[in-house]
Motif scaffolding. Structure first.
Motif, PDB file in Angstrom:
ATOM      1  N   ILE A   1      11.479  -4.584  -1.244  1.00 35.42           N
ATOM      2  CA  ILE A   1      11.525  -3.309  -0.526  1.00 35.42           C
ATOM      3  C   ILE A   1      10.621  -2.290  -1.214  1.00 35.42           C
ATOM      4  O   ILE A   1       9.879  -1.557  -0.552  1.00 35.42           O
ATOM      5  CB  ILE A   1      12.986  -2.799  -0.442  1.00 35.42           C
ATOM      6  N   PHE A   2      10.651  -2.244  -2.541  1.00 39.01           N
ATOM      7  CA  PHE A   2       9.794  -1.319  -3.280  1.00 39.01           C
ATOM      8  C   PHE A   2       8.320  -1.600  -3.018  1.00 39.01           C
ATOM      9  O   PHE A   2       7.536  -0.681  -2.768  1.00 39.01           O
ATOM     10  CB  PHE A   2      10.102  -1.422  -4.780  1.00 39.01           C
ATOM     11  N   TRP A   3       7.928  -2.897  -3.059  1.00 34.72           N
ATOM     12  CA  TRP A   3       6.534  -3.258  -2.807  1.00 34.72           C
ATOM     13  C   TRP A   3       6.116  -2.880  -1.382  1.00 34.72           C
ATOM     14  O   TRP A   3       4.993  -2.428  -1.159  1.00 34.72           O
ATOM     15  CB  TRP A   3       6.304  -4.733  -3.021  1.00 34.72           C
ATOM     16  N   LEU A   4       6.996  -3.111  -0.408  1.00 32.08           N
ATOM     17  CA  LEU A   4       6.665  -2.771   0.977  1.00 32.08           C
ATOM     18  C   LEU A   4       6.499  -1.269   1.149  1.00 32.08           C
ATOM     19  O   LEU A   4       5.539  -0.805   1.793  1.00 32.08           O
ATOM     20  CB  LEU A   4       7.739  -3.293   1.924  1.00 32.08           C
ATOM     21  N   LEU A   5       7.408  -0.486   0.580  1.00 26.49           N
ATOM     22  CA  LEU A   5       7.295   0.974   0.696  1.00 26.49           C
ATOM     23  C   LEU A   5       6.053   1.491  -0.028  1.00 26.49           C
ATOM     24  O   LEU A   5       5.376   2.403   0.463  1.00 26.49           O
ATOM     25  CB  LEU A   5       8.548   1.646   0.146  1.00 26.49           C
ATOM     26  N   LYS A   6       5.751   0.917  -1.159  1.00 28.32           N
ATOM     27  CA  LYS A   6       4.561   1.320  -1.899  1.00 28.32           C
ATOM     28  C   LYS A   6       3.294   0.988  -1.098  1.00 28.32           C
ATOM     29  O   LYS A   6       2.366   1.802  -1.022  1.00 28.32           O
ATOM     30  CB  LYS A   6       4.544   0.583  -3.239  1.00 28.32           C
ATOM     31  N   GLY A   7       3.274  -0.201  -0.496  1.00 21.47           N
ATOM     32  CA  GLY A   7       2.112  -0.589   0.315  1.00 21.47           C
ATOM     33  C   GLY A   7       1.948   0.285   1.548  1.00 21.47           C
ATOM     34  O   GLY A   7       0.827   0.695   1.888  1.00 21.47           O
ATOM     35  N   VAL A   8       3.056   0.598   2.220  1.00 24.13           N
ATOM     36  CA  VAL A   8       2.994   1.476   3.405  1.00 24.13           C
ATOM     37  C   VAL A   8       2.544   2.865   2.984  1.00 24.13           C
ATOM     38  O   VAL A   8       1.736   3.508   3.684  1.00 24.13           O
ATOM     39  CB  VAL A   8       4.364   1.511   4.120  1.00 24.13           C
ATOM     40  N   GLY A   9       3.020   3.346   1.844  1.00 24.78           N
ATOM     41  CA  GLY A   9       2.603   4.664   1.348  1.00 24.78           C
ATOM     42  C   GLY A   9       1.109   4.703   1.051  1.00 24.78           C
ATOM     43  O   GLY A   9       0.423   5.676   1.395  1.00 24.78           O
ATOM     44  N   LYS A  10       0.590   3.656   0.446  1.00 27.13           N
ATOM     45  CA  LYS A  10      -0.857   3.621   0.182  1.00 27.13           C
ATOM     46  C   LYS A  10      -1.640   3.536   1.484  1.00 27.13           C
ATOM     47  O   LYS A  10      -2.703   4.159   1.612  1.00 27.13           O
ATOM     48  CB  LYS A  10      -1.202   2.424  -0.713  1.00 27.13           C
ATOM     49  N   TRP A  11      -1.131   2.783   2.438  1.00 24.55           N
ATOM     50  CA  TRP A  11      -1.808   2.655   3.731  1.00 24.55           C
ATOM     51  C   TRP A  11      -1.860   4.007   4.442  1.00 24.55           C
ATOM     52  O   TRP A  11      -2.904   4.405   4.969  1.00 24.55           O
ATOM     53  CB  TRP A  11      -1.060   1.629   4.574  1.00 24.55           C
ATOM     54  N   ILE A  12      -0.757   4.730   4.419  1.00 22.46           N
ATOM     55  CA  ILE A  12      -0.724   6.068   5.043  1.00 22.46           C
ATOM     56  C   ILE A  12      -1.651   7.014   4.293  1.00 22.46           C
ATOM     57  O   ILE A  12      -2.371   7.812   4.901  1.00 22.46           O
ATOM     58  CB  ILE A  12       0.719   6.612   5.093  1.00 22.46           C
ATOM     59  N   GLY A  13      -1.667   6.931   2.984  1.00 20.37           N
ATOM     60  CA  GLY A  13      -2.572   7.772   2.182  1.00 20.37           C
ATOM     61  C   GLY A  13      -4.025   7.472   2.493  1.00 20.37           C
ATOM     62  O   GLY A  13      -4.847   8.388   2.569  1.00 20.37           O
ATOM     63  N   ASP A  14      -4.373   6.217   2.720  1.00 21.23           N
ATOM     64  CA  ASP A  14      -5.759   5.867   3.068  1.00 21.23           C
ATOM     65  C   ASP A  14      -6.139   6.408   4.438  1.00 21.23           C
ATOM     66  O   ASP A  14      -7.289   6.808   4.648  1.00 21.23           O
ATOM     67  CB  ASP A  14      -5.944   4.345   3.037  1.00 21.23           C
TER      68      ASP A  14
END
Length: 66
Positions: free
Chosen positions: A48-61
């Protein structure tokens, strides 16, 4: 002397066979369970942490592009 030697050799061979008999005991199963419980609890949290971190980076990009 030969009797004594044969008796000693028989005991040693018996002990070696007993030690080399790789059986899975209840204690082995208990230790495996104790090692796996933390892993089974923490693994879903890590995913869950990895998924949220990846989604956060995707939104930031996406915001960096705009």
């Amino acid at each position: 002397m030969k009797k004594w030697w044969n008796k000693k050799r028989a005991k040693t061979r018996k002990r070696r066979r007993k030690v080399s008999n790789e059986t899975y005991t209840f204690a082995d199963g208990l230790f495996d369970l104790l090692f796996w419980i933390p892993e089974l609890i923490l693994f879903p949290l890590r995913i869950i942490f990895w998924l949220l971190k990846g989604v956060g980076k995707w939104i930031g990009d996406i915001f960096d592009i705009v």
